[in-house]
Write a protein that holds these residues in place. Sequence first.
Motif, PDB file in Angstrom:
ATOM      1  N   SER A 140       0.732  -1.236   0.134  1.00  0.00           N
ATOM      2  CA  SER A 140       0.120   0.204   0.004  1.00  0.00           C
ATOM      3  C   SER A 140       0.860   1.237   0.089  1.00  0.00           C
ATOM      4  O   SER A 140       0.574   2.156  -0.590  1.00  0.00           O
ATOM      5  N   LYS A 151      -0.834   4.611  -1.007  1.00  0.00           N
ATOM      6  CA  LYS A 151      -2.219   4.699  -0.568  1.00  0.00           C
ATOM      7  C   LYS A 151      -2.190   5.405   0.756  1.00  0.00           C
ATOM      8  O   LYS A 151      -1.260   5.107   1.493  1.00  0.00           O
ATOM      9  N   ASN A 186      -6.230  -2.263   5.056  1.00  0.00           N
ATOM     10  CA  ASN A 186      -7.119  -1.500   4.042  1.00  0.00           C
ATOM     11  C   ASN A 186      -7.682  -0.266   4.724  1.00  0.00           C
ATOM     12  O   ASN A 186      -7.116   0.144   5.674  1.00  0.00           O
TER      13      ASN A 186
END
Lengths: 426, 426
Positions: free
Chosen positions: A125, A130, A241
């Motif tokens: 990520s 991200k 996430n």
Amino acid sequence: MTYHALDNNTVLDYVRSQPELKALFSDLSNLSAREVGDGNLNMVFIVSNPRAPTESLVIKQALPYLRVLGESYPLTRERMRFEAQALLLYNELTPGLAPQVYVYDEKMSLVAMEHLKNHEVMRKSLVARKQLPLFADHISTFLAHILFKTSDLYRTGHEKKALQASYINPSLCKIQEDFVFTNPYMESPENNWNTEINAEVQAVRRNVPLKLAILELKEKYMTQGQALIHSDLHTGSIMVNEQDTRVIDPEFSFFGPMGYDIGALLSNLVLNFGAHFAHTRDAAARAAYQNYLIETIRDIWLLFAAKFEQLWLENSTGELVPNAYWHFPEGETAFAVYRQHYIRQLLQDTAGLGACESLRRMMGVVSVWDISSIGDNQLRAIAERFVIRVSTRWIVERSSFSSADDLVGIIREEAERAERSVNGDP
Amino acid sequence: MTYHALDNNTVLDYVRSQPELKALFSDLSNLSAREVGDGNLNMVFIVSNPRAPTESLVIKQALPYLRVLGESYPLTRERMRFEAQALLLYNELTPGLAPQVYVYDEKMSLVAMEHLKNHEVMRKSLVARKQLPLFADHISTFLAHILFKTSDLYRTGHEKKALQASYINPSLCKIQEDFVFTNPYMESPENNWNTEINAEVQAVRRNVPLKLAILELKEKYMTQGQALIHSDLHTGSIMVNEQDTRVIDPEFSFFGPMGYDIGALLSNLVLNFGAHFAHTRDAAARAAYQNYLIETIRDIWLLFAAKFEQLWLENSTGELVPNAYWHFPEGETAFAVYRQHYIRQLLQDTAGLGACESLRRMMGVVSVWDISSIGDNQLRAIAERFVIRVSTRWIVERSSFSSADDLVGIIREEAERAERSVNGDP
């Protein structure tokens, strides 16, 4: 069942033999397995039911040797006990921040656990720039609760020492002792590095104040049984996430200095920060993401320190300091000063111990994907020089640190220098 | 044989039941036993053959409670295992500096060992102003060898951690944690002290820098598994005569900071130094013996440091620092600097940890005979104020210490003040 290393076929037989695992699948006739381990020590299988996408689990099995170095580096399979114990403790103390454990099979040296199918490894990520808006909150909760609640600040002496005795983990400790704190800073055949930074690597190996400081930190790692630490909490040991954070792979767990966990995490954010000098060629995009990383580093520390102190105020039950020790005029103030001293020492340990983890990634046996995925060795060298400079300063200057600004200030100063290199200035 | 507490009769039955012990006596029909324990935790019997004065042995048996506090303070009898293990290790690493062990009976929680019939407890010799010309040499050998050879400087990580695991000793650690590092410095019902020094005791309990430093030292005691320490090495745990020195009573043994052992010894010499302001009214005799004590303190430290460093140079085999770490230009110099740093840290730990042991004797549950044998409370107060001042300064000023002169300088300064009190000056 006696120990045997599983493969993609026998792992299915194993699942079908275990009542707790069978119960997770609506249909056992059509299970499939794939081995996905990219670690160095173990086999990792995902077992799933292709007809029911929500039905899956992970089986992690220890091999009797260190995978990356081959069969020449034998390791006790007992390490899976440390991982299972630690995961169960994480689920007890910080529910939802580690995968759920279904089965721990000591004889087979395996753990069957929740498949985190909507998560990815945090390192990935970060390379993809991200942003993870809840991460700093989640991981600071994990760190504060696990570290505080396994320490002498919270437990009785008997409780803490019994827990410590169940985490005597010499084989896995030796891996970090060798490959984080020793071999990278001297001649050792397994070391490898980008030849573009050969001069910097050699300079590290001749830097006396740095080497002496690393030894002090190594002794702290080897002797200070302060709390149960994960002891490998880099961004490859965290699944994320946007909504969720899970800590995995605690097989290195033992009672060590708290700062090693906080530091491994922060220094891996420094590694990622450096990598974007190469991965992110657009200056504005790079600045934006590097600012996000700096804010994340600052937030993790500030949230950790605040939660740790709050836990202490609300649960001052441990062997180290009975409440009555502060029953004197000015006692409350003295207690506050003590907490500040304690947390400042944790900050200094975080900087020093963590920076050993990032520094070794530049010149030891195991790189990280943030850096190793940079194809251009000259660009890679800019990232690496940045990491070497920040890490060295975190180690050598740590005794003067008193706030997160000290960590971040050094990152900013060295980032300016790296920016000039990106722009072709000497 | 199931556990049962022995008495003067049943201990003879026990000796007659053990082949190794029977063999020590030419005649078993006429053995006699007497209980001589003056400790707090155990029964100690001397078993002898009145017809053959050279034939005798000692049996030490753990009671299932802390003797001095009565049956309300239960303690695991497992502590005799720590004592037996440690005595056997002492005999292996420093032969002749601990009593020989004949039998360790785990079920009976007892050790049968050599009777040191030509020795006396060191504390008694010191109160009687005896000089022990070989003591500093003997005890520095003991300390250097035991501490070095159980540390990460000498052992592999696997060896040291396995040894450490066999000395997880929470019950006995808790006694020191409570009664050395905590309760004396706060309100606690078991504390008692000379009412003449009530103001000084209350001042200690309100002294914020001192209390914070004691907590730092307590955390070091609780978390730093540096080497196998005796952990109760005061002058009541050493048997001496002019030729010989034996360390006894290592039931508190665990892996802790090296400085606690060196410090407990040196601070008990400070206690004795102070006691002579009352015991030795003749100023010249007092000065002569106090100078002897100062020379002994200096010699113990200097000999310890020299022997420890020599062992390190000759046996640099431990996990902490591989020889190859120093293979670079200036590496030998760096290694020397590291040894100096390490030993200076030991000196600072010695001062701080040791001074907690002497300070608590002034205001906690257990005094020492040097002090408690002073009948006149005003004279006793002069001794106690001296010990409080020296101990406080060793704790609070320890970070600036770099040589034995720092330890000794404070003793000399506070001795001048105590001399003025003896002479009636304010």
